[in-house]
Design a protein around this motif. Structure first.
Motif, short mmCIF file in Angstrom:
data_model
loop_
_atom_site.label_atom_id
_atom_site.label_comp_id
_atom_site.label_asym_id
_atom_site.label_seq_id
_atom_site.Cartn_x
_atom_site.Cartn_y
_atom_site.Cartn_z
N LYS A 2 -93.37 1.99 19.08
CA LYS A 2 -92.52 3.13 19.44
C LYS A 2 -92.66 3.43 20.93
O LYS A 2 -93.74 3.34 21.51
CB LYS A 2 -92.93 4.37 18.65
N THR A 3 -91.54 3.82 21.51
CA THR A 3 -91.55 4.26 22.90
C THR A 3 -91.72 5.78 22.92
O THR A 3 -91.73 6.43 21.88
CB THR A 3 -90.23 3.88 23.60
N SER A 4 -91.80 6.34 24.11
CA SER A 4 -91.94 7.79 24.26
C SER A 4 -90.64 8.53 23.94
O SER A 4 -90.64 9.73 23.72
CB SER A 4 -92.36 8.14 25.69
N PHE A 5 -89.52 7.79 23.96
CA PHE A 5 -88.21 8.40 23.75
C PHE A 5 -87.61 7.91 22.43
O PHE A 5 -87.89 6.81 21.96
CB PHE A 5 -87.26 8.04 24.89
N TYR A 6 -86.75 8.76 21.84
CA TYR A 6 -86.04 8.37 20.63
C TYR A 6 -85.16 7.15 20.89
O TYR A 6 -84.56 7.03 21.96
CB TYR A 6 -85.14 9.51 20.13
N THR A 7 -85.03 6.29 19.89
CA THR A 7 -84.08 5.19 19.95
C THR A 7 -82.68 5.74 19.68
O THR A 7 -82.53 6.88 19.23
CB THR A 7 -84.41 4.12 18.89
N GLU A 8 -81.66 4.92 19.90
CA GLU A 8 -80.28 5.37 19.64
C GLU A 8 -80.11 5.70 18.16
O GLU A 8 -79.46 6.70 17.81
CB GLU A 8 -79.28 4.31 20.07
N VAL A 23 -79.10 8.01 26.85
CA VAL A 23 -79.70 9.33 26.63
C VAL A 23 -81.17 9.11 26.25
O VAL A 23 -81.47 8.39 25.30
CB VAL A 23 -78.97 10.12 25.53
N LEU A 24 -82.06 9.72 27.00
CA LEU A 24 -83.50 9.63 26.74
C LEU A 24 -84.02 11.02 26.40
O LEU A 24 -84.04 11.90 27.26
CB LEU A 24 -84.24 9.07 27.95
N ILE A 25 -84.43 11.20 25.15
CA ILE A 25 -85.03 12.46 24.71
C ILE A 25 -86.43 12.16 24.23
O ILE A 25 -86.62 11.32 23.34
CB ILE A 25 -84.22 13.13 23.59
N SER A 26 -87.41 12.85 24.80
CA SER A 26 -88.80 12.65 24.40
C SER A 26 -88.99 12.97 22.93
O SER A 26 -88.43 13.94 22.41
CB SER A 26 -89.71 13.55 25.24
N ARG A 27 -89.82 12.19 22.30
CA ARG A 27 -90.19 12.47 20.90
C ARG A 27 -90.97 13.78 20.80
O ARG A 27 -91.12 14.33 19.72
CB ARG A 27 -91.04 11.33 20.35
#
Length: 188
Positions: A2-8, A23-27
């Motif tokens: 997992k990355t720090s940001f949500y996937t599409e 669009v990059l939104i932090s988890r």
């Protein structure tokens, strides 16, 4: 991994009204009433941000860590190329502090008097760290707000403001408009 940001795919699962490309939104961000939130292209929302209520993001916007946007029913509208630094709070709603009514979200609405007025953050606005923006404020195109300032009145375009409450301290360069034009030409 997992990355720090949500996937599409995960962004789709949040139930946002709309979101664009890149669009990059932090988890670690908290999102309430996601169905009222629209996000344009090239938007980044960092760790520990709170988004609640009606919020419309334009394109190329950064919302830095620990910032909170409370859009309520009237909304917060953020124009293209806006930058909201860390620990900024923007309110499109407020309790009645007069003592004539009760306050806080544990109290039924019949006992409260919540004022809801939209907030407009226009194109190329930058809001410094630790600022507060109150209901009904429009930060005009090109406005820069210095750190730790209180915005309770609207601004004029292409000015720099600071203080509690804010006051105009000088003009701001419009060179950003040339840079925007060049940026947009190079995107195609």
């Amino acid at each position: 991994m997992k990355t720090s940001f949500y996937t599409e795919t995960e962004l789709k699962g949040l139930g946002l009204k709309h979101f664009g490309k890149n669009v990059l939104i932090s988890r670690k961000a908290s999102i309430y009433q996601a169905s009222k939130i629209s996000i344009g292209n090239n938007v980044r929302i960092d760790d520990f941000c709170i988004l609640s209520g009606l919020i419309n993001f334009g394109n190329n916007i950064h919302l830095a860590s620990y910032s909170a946007l409370f859009g309520g029913s009237k909304g917060i509208y953020i124009g293209d190329f806006a930058n909201i630094s860390s620990r900024v709070c923007i309110y499109a709603l407020s309790d009645d502090y007069s003592g004539d009514t009760m306050t806080n979200p544990t109290i039924p609405d019949i006992y409260k008097n919540i004022e809801s007025i939209s907030v407009n953050i226009e194109k190329h606005v930058i809001i410094g760290s630790g600022c507060t923006v109150l209901p009904g404020v429009t930060l005009a195109e090109g406005t820069a707000i210095g750190a730790m300032s209180l915005c309770k009145e609207s601004t004029e375009p292409w000015k720099i403001y600071a203080g509690i409450p804010i006051r105009c301290i000088k003009d701001r360069s419009k060179k950003l408009l040339d840079l925007e034009q060049n940026f947009n030409m190079n995107q195609n």
